[in-house]
Design a protein around this motif. Structure first.
Motif, PDB file in Angstrom:
ATOM      1  N   VAL A  34      16.514  29.958  59.433  1.00 47.85           N
ATOM      2  CA  VAL A  34      17.649  28.840  59.173  1.00 47.85           C
ATOM      3  C   VAL A  34      18.110  28.098  60.325  1.00 47.85           C
ATOM      4  O   VAL A  34      18.486  27.304  60.328  1.00 47.85           O
ATOM      5  N   THR A  35      18.041  29.049  61.268  1.00 47.99           N
ATOM      6  CA  THR A  35      18.590  28.424  62.724  1.00 47.99           C
ATOM      7  C   THR A  35      17.363  27.874  63.600  1.00 47.99           C
ATOM      8  O   THR A  35      16.372  27.233  63.092  1.00 47.99           O
ATOM      9  N   CYS A  36      17.672  28.235  64.901  1.00 46.44           N
ATOM     10  CA  CYS A  36      16.632  27.546  65.786  1.00 46.44           C
ATOM     11  C   CYS A  36      15.084  28.035  65.436  1.00 46.44           C
ATOM     12  O   CYS A  36      13.969  27.446  65.839  1.00 46.44           O
ATOM     13  N   PHE A  85      13.531  24.582  64.766  1.00 47.20           N
ATOM     14  CA  PHE A  85      12.840  24.041  65.903  1.00 47.20           C
ATOM     15  C   PHE A  85      11.547  24.758  66.148  1.00 47.20           C
ATOM     16  O   PHE A  85      10.885  24.799  67.308  1.00 47.20           O
ATOM     17  N   GLY A  86      11.071  25.468  65.068  1.00 51.25           N
ATOM     18  CA  GLY A  86       9.859  26.457  65.341  1.00 51.25           C
ATOM     19  C   GLY A  86       9.837  27.612  66.138  1.00 51.25           C
ATOM     20  O   GLY A  86       8.748  27.892  66.949  1.00 51.25           O
ATOM     21  N   ASN A  87      10.862  28.196  66.426  1.00 54.81           N
ATOM     22  CA  ASN A  87      11.038  29.296  67.526  1.00 54.81           C
ATOM     23  C   ASN A  87      10.270  30.950  67.084  1.00 54.81           C
ATOM     24  O   ASN A  87      10.201  31.500  67.783  1.00 54.81           O
ATOM     25  N   VAL A  88      10.153  30.890  65.497  1.00 51.12           N
ATOM     26  CA  VAL A  88       9.578  32.212  65.180  1.00 51.12           C
ATOM     27  C   VAL A  88       8.134  32.364  65.300  1.00 51.12           C
ATOM     28  O   VAL A  88       7.805  31.508  65.087  1.00 51.12           O
ATOM     29  N   ARG A  89       7.905  33.374  65.647  1.00 45.74           N
ATOM     30  CA  ARG A  89       6.217  33.767  65.769  1.00 45.74           C
ATOM     31  C   ARG A  89       5.912  35.141  65.502  1.00 45.74           C
ATOM     32  O   ARG A  89       6.786  36.189  65.146  1.00 45.74           O
TER      33      ARG A  89
END
Length: 120
Positions: free
Chosen positions: A118-120, A73-77
């Motif tokens: 690999v998760t959210c 869901f593209g949560n890493v920044r």
């Protein structure tokens, strides 16, 4: 040699037929390693913000591009410090949701490294 990434589903990524049920890094050599997300989690309380310490661990001398799969869901920044670190190293960073990052990885050429959440 750069390995091909087959697919991802929530909680895993498949690289050259091997399923990894954790975040991974791919080195310039093609070696797949488990992500050391504790380097970021210790500072921010989450692995969704990449710290400068983790950026230093990920980066390899000579890498011109880092493809980051930011999760399903593209949560890493990147933290501001990590962004600055990669700019100083003249390493382009592509932040894409993991399914799109896989396609970008498979099409990439040159000295590229990867990190895939690999998760959210």
């Amino acid at each position: 040699m750069k390995p091909s990434i087959d697919q991802t589903i929530f909680g895993s990524i498949t690289i050259e037929g091997t399923v990894f049920a954790h975040d991974v890094m791919i080195r310039q050599s093609g070696q797949v390693k488990k992500r050391k997300k504790k380097l970021s989690k210790a500072l921010y309380g989450t692995s969704h913000i990449l710290s400068q310490d983790e950026a230093k661990y990920i980066y390899e001398k000579g890498a011109k591009r880092l493809i980051i799969g930011t999760g399903q869901f593209g949560n890493v920044r990147l933290s501001d410090e990590a962004t600055e670190y990669f700019q100083q190293k003249q390493c382009q960073v592509d932040l894409l949701p993991t399914p799109q990052a896989i396609q970008t990885w498979n099409e990439a050429t040159g000295t590229v490294i990867g990190l895939f959440h690999v998760t959210c």
